[in-house]
Write a protein that holds these residues in place. Structure first.
Motif, PDB file in Angstrom:
ATOM      1  N   LEU A 278       4.615  27.436  40.553  1.00 18.82           N
ATOM      2  CA  LEU A 278       4.957  26.213  39.744  1.00 18.82           C
ATOM      3  C   LEU A 278       5.298  26.601  38.317  1.00 18.82           C
ATOM      4  CD1 LEU A 278       2.180  23.845  40.797  1.00 18.82           C
ATOM      5  CD2 LEU A 278       4.595  23.603  41.375  1.00 18.82           C
ATOM      6  N   GLY A 279       4.455  27.565  37.507  1.00 18.92           N
ATOM      7  CA  GLY A 279       4.607  27.958  36.405  1.00 18.92           C
ATOM      8  C   GLY A 279       6.093  28.697  36.213  1.00 18.92           C
ATOM      9  N   LEU A 280       6.579  29.376  37.188  1.00 19.98           N
ATOM     10  CA  LEU A 280       7.659  30.022  37.347  1.00 19.98           C
ATOM     11  C   LEU A 280       9.088  29.123  37.447  1.00 19.98           C
ATOM     12  CD1 LEU A 280       9.639  32.494  37.214  1.00 19.98           C
ATOM     13  CD2 LEU A 280       9.112  32.727  39.729  1.00 19.98           C
ATOM     14  N   ALA A 281       8.813  27.905  38.186  1.00 25.41           N
ATOM     15  CA  ALA A 281       9.563  26.917  38.402  1.00 25.41           C
ATOM     16  C   ALA A 281      10.003  26.091  37.011  1.00 25.41           C
ATOM     17  CB  ALA A 281       9.253  25.788  39.550  1.00 25.41           C
ATOM     18  N   VAL A 282       8.733  25.955  36.365  1.00 24.08           N
ATOM     19  CA  VAL A 282       8.872  25.208  35.274  1.00 24.08           C
ATOM     20  C   VAL A 282       9.685  26.124  34.039  1.00 24.08           C
ATOM     21  CG1 VAL A 282       7.582  24.516  33.186  1.00 24.08           C
ATOM     22  CG2 VAL A 282       6.766  24.004  35.357  1.00 24.08           C
ATOM     23  N   LEU A 283       9.484  27.346  34.133  1.00 20.17           N
ATOM     24  CA  LEU A 283      10.231  28.285  33.357  1.00 20.17           C
ATOM     25  C   LEU A 283      11.889  28.338  33.538  1.00 20.17           C
ATOM     26  CD1 LEU A 283      10.577  30.626  30.864  1.00 20.17           C
ATOM     27  CD2 LEU A 283       9.667  32.088  32.832  1.00 20.17           C
ATOM     28  N   LEU A 284      12.110  28.550  34.772  1.00 17.66           N
ATOM     29  CA  LEU A 284      13.375  28.647  35.164  1.00 17.66           C
ATOM     30  C   LEU A 284      14.224  27.174  34.976  1.00 17.66           C
ATOM     31  CD1 LEU A 284      13.186  30.577  38.518  1.00 17.66           C
ATOM     32  CD2 LEU A 284      13.763  31.471  36.382  1.00 17.66           C
ATOM     33  N   ARG A 285      13.545  26.211  35.393  1.00 14.01           N
ATOM     34  CA  ARG A 285      14.012  24.764  34.887  1.00 14.01           C
ATOM     35  C   ARG A 285      14.505  24.749  33.433  1.00 14.01           C
ATOM     36  NH1 ARG A 285      11.642  18.685  34.811  1.00 14.01           N
ATOM     37  NH2 ARG A 285      10.792  19.832  33.110  1.00 14.01           N
ATOM     38  N   GLY A 286      13.694  25.066  32.760  1.00 15.15           N
ATOM     39  CA  GLY A 286      13.831  24.902  31.126  1.00 15.15           C
ATOM     40  C   GLY A 286      15.055  25.810  30.798  1.00 15.15           C
ATOM     41  N   ALA A 287      15.116  27.162  31.187  1.00 11.66           N
ATOM     42  CA  ALA A 287      15.990  27.998  30.979  1.00 11.66           C
ATOM     43  C   ALA A 287      17.329  27.452  31.371  1.00 11.66           C
ATOM     44  CB  ALA A 287      15.723  29.484  31.397  1.00 11.66           C
ATOM     45  N   VAL A 288      17.369  27.043  32.763  1.00 11.87           N
ATOM     46  CA  VAL A 288      18.681  26.696  33.312  1.00 11.87           C
ATOM     47  C   VAL A 288      19.325  25.535  32.614  1.00 11.87           C
ATOM     48  CG1 VAL A 288      19.627  25.844  35.490  1.00 11.87           C
ATOM     49  CG2 VAL A 288      18.403  27.799  35.449  1.00 11.87           C
ATOM     50  N   VAL A 289      18.597  24.308  32.312  1.00  8.16           N
ATOM     51  CA  VAL A 289      19.028  23.340  31.685  1.00  8.16           C
ATOM     52  C   VAL A 289      19.313  23.499  30.183  1.00  8.16           C
ATOM     53  CG1 VAL A 289      17.951  21.873  33.219  1.00  8.16           C
ATOM     54  CG2 VAL A 289      16.804  22.188  31.167  1.00  8.16           C
ATOM     55  N   THR A 290      18.893  24.426  29.618  1.00 11.29           N
ATOM     56  CA  THR A 290      18.948  24.593  27.984  1.00 11.29           C
ATOM     57  C   THR A 290      20.367  25.620  28.009  1.00 11.29           C
ATOM     58  OG1 THR A 290      16.656  24.348  27.882  1.00 11.29           O
ATOM     59  CG2 THR A 290      17.920  25.359  26.026  1.00 11.29           C
ATOM     60  N   LEU A 291      20.164  26.659  28.863  1.00 12.66           N
ATOM     61  CA  LEU A 291      21.319  27.857  28.524  1.00 12.66           C
ATOM     62  C   LEU A 291      22.740  27.265  28.271  1.00 12.66           C
ATOM     63  CD1 LEU A 291      21.491  30.865  28.402  1.00 12.66           C
ATOM     64  CD2 LEU A 291      22.192  30.953  30.759  1.00 12.66           C
ATOM     65  N   PRO A 292      23.191  26.088  28.918  1.00 11.83           N
ATOM     66  CA  PRO A 292      24.549  25.701  28.406  1.00 11.83           C
ATOM     67  C   PRO A 292      24.866  25.227  27.090  1.00 11.83           C
ATOM     68  CG  PRO A 292      23.931  24.809  30.553  1.00 11.83           C
ATOM     69  CD  PRO A 292      22.786  25.677  30.210  1.00 11.83           C
ATOM     70  N   CYS A 293      23.736  24.977  26.456  1.00 19.50           N
ATOM     71  CA  CYS A 293      23.871  24.375  24.856  1.00 19.50           C
ATOM     72  C   CYS A 293      24.336  25.578  24.065  1.00 19.50           C
ATOM     73  CB  CYS A 293      22.375  23.856  24.783  1.00 19.50           C
ATOM     74  SG  CYS A 293      22.298  22.242  25.560  1.00 19.50           S
ATOM     75  N   PRO A 294      23.327  26.750  23.989  1.00 23.51           N
ATOM     76  CA  PRO A 294      23.864  27.688  23.194  1.00 23.51           C
ATOM     77  C   PRO A 294      25.232  28.360  23.593  1.00 23.51           C
ATOM     78  CG  PRO A 294      22.130  28.360  24.209  1.00 23.51           C
ATOM     79  CD  PRO A 294      22.343  27.108  24.715  1.00 23.51           C
ATOM     80  N   VAL A 295      25.587  28.279  24.907  1.00 26.36           N
ATOM     81  CA  VAL A 295      26.849  28.889  25.432  1.00 26.36           C
ATOM     82  C   VAL A 295      27.922  28.051  24.989  1.00 26.36           C
ATOM     83  CG1 VAL A 295      28.047  29.476  27.586  1.00 26.36           C
ATOM     84  CG2 VAL A 295      25.671  29.976  27.577  1.00 26.36           C
ATOM     85  N   LEU A 296      27.836  26.768  25.251  1.00 30.56           N
ATOM     86  CA  LEU A 296      29.072  25.983  24.533  1.00 30.56           C
ATOM     87  C   LEU A 296      29.017  26.128  23.049  1.00 30.56           C
ATOM     88  CD1 LEU A 296      28.550  22.684  26.988  1.00 30.56           C
ATOM     89  CD2 LEU A 296      30.347  24.611  27.015  1.00 30.56           C
ATOM     90  N   ALA A 297      28.123  26.264  22.665  1.00 27.50           N
ATOM     91  CA  ALA A 297      28.174  26.242  20.859  1.00 27.50           C
ATOM     92  C   ALA A 297      28.693  27.498  20.471  1.00 27.50           C
ATOM     93  CB  ALA A 297      26.578  26.029  20.487  1.00 27.50           C
ATOM     94  N   ARG A 298      28.635  28.527  21.189  1.00 23.78           N
ATOM     95  CA  ARG A 298      29.247  29.592  20.747  1.00 23.78           C
ATOM     96  C   ARG A 298      30.762  29.759  20.739  1.00 23.78           C
ATOM     97  NH1 ARG A 298      27.985  35.133  19.596  1.00 23.78           N
ATOM     98  NH2 ARG A 298      25.659  34.784  20.314  1.00 23.78           N
TER      99      ARG A 298
END
Length: 315
Positions: free
Chosen positions: A147-167
């Motif tokens: 469950l902890g790993l799923a929470v970590l992966l969810r946070g990373a996956v939904v957030t990663l497009p933000c800095p990628v697009l901003a760059r």
């Protein structure tokens, strides 16, 4: 530096964080409560981690989730507050472009993670109250870790497009960010491009993640309350409800400022920039500061262990 703020450029090497626009003269005074809250967050969350690690009786699902929450709070506050205090104390406003995007990722990723951990804690309370005989077999250590790993992966996956697009956007007007940290929209609003994809993505994903989490928590507590009210005596109902009280306070400490922040973003034209930036900082500071206090005061096992530690040291 003034030239770099006005000359056209497409790939800035640094951004300039203004702090709280219009309140530069009060930065030193504002830094005092910020520093106090950060110190409480550090000491409180490290204390939670130490107590759970050193007390074998606390090695259970509820306390594992609490440790995850403490680590998340430490990362969330540390990703912003040292830089904010350096702006307030030393006027160190420059931040490397890559460091800015990294800070953006950590802020939004761990904010989403905190919401996910609160949902996982709601699941723990649901199983403990509605199916207590199977609690130890359902929420085993491997399940908690997954469950902890799923929470970590969810946070990373939904957030990663933000800095990628901003760059990928060109920044050709200014590199001055009217904020204390590299908030997603505060950065991309400086781009010389159509940033609607960033705006829509941030709005859709942010609201979707939080909305789904709130729905799950609501469903869990609906079932929990039904189970509590079915208990035969008032004392049993109060005792059982008491096991949820610290989690309920943590929910309020996290979601109420977040909800108010969403409202202020929609009404930004009616509010000053100073208020918006100050409140955004409080949303990042208040939950990490309050969570260890809430669980330390409301959870008997942690409170008793803390008293033992202080007594043993003669404090």
């Amino acid at each position: 530096m003034s030239d770099s703020n006005t000359t056209d450029f497409t790939s800035p090497s640094t951004f300039i964080l203004l702090g709280i626009p219009g309140l530069e003269a009060a930065h030193i005074w504002i830094s005092i409560p910020f520093c106090i809250m950060y110190t409480i967050a550090l000491l409180g969350n490290f204390a939670i981690l130490f107590i759970v690690k050193t007390e074998p009786s606390l090695h259970g699902p509820m306390y594992y989730f609490l440790c995850m929450l403490a680590v998340t709070d430490l990362v969330l506050s540390t990703s912003t507050l040292p830089k904010i205090l350096s702006i307030f104390w030393f006027n160190a406003k420059e931040i490397n472009f890559s460091a800015c995007l990294t800070q953006m990722f950590f802020i939004h990723c761990f904010f989403a993670m905190e919401s996910g951990i609160i949902v996982a804690m709601a699941l723990d309370r649901y199983v403990a109250i509605c199916d207590p005989l199977r609690h130890s077999t359902i929420l085993t250590s491997p399940v908690v870790a997954k469950l902890g790993l799923a929470v970590l992966l969810r946070g990373a996956v939904v957030t990663l497009p933000c800095p990628v697009l901003a760059r990928q956007w060109p920044y050709c007007r200014t590199n001055i960010i009217p904020h204390t940290c590299c908030d997603h929209m505060a950065v991309v609003n400086l781009a010389c491009a159509d940033i609607r994809i960033n705006s829509y993505y941030g709005l859709l994903v942010g609201n979707l993640v939080v909305s789904l989490d709130v729905v799950f928590i609501t469903v869990s507590y609906t079932q929990i309350l039904r189970a509590i009210f079915s208990l035969p005596t008032k004392d049993a109902r109060l005792k059982t409800f008491g096991t949820c009280s610290s989690h309920l306070f943590a929910i309020l400490a996290f979601y109420i400022p977040g909800l108010f922040s969403v409202v202020t973003n929609r009404l930004r034209h009616n509010m000053t920039q100073q208020f918006h930036v100050l409140f955004a900082n409080l949303c990042l500071l208040v939950p990490p500061m309050l969570n260890p206090i809430i669980f330390g005061v409301r959870t008997k096992q942690i409170r008793d262990r803390m008293f033992q530690v202080f007594t043993h040291k003669g404090i």
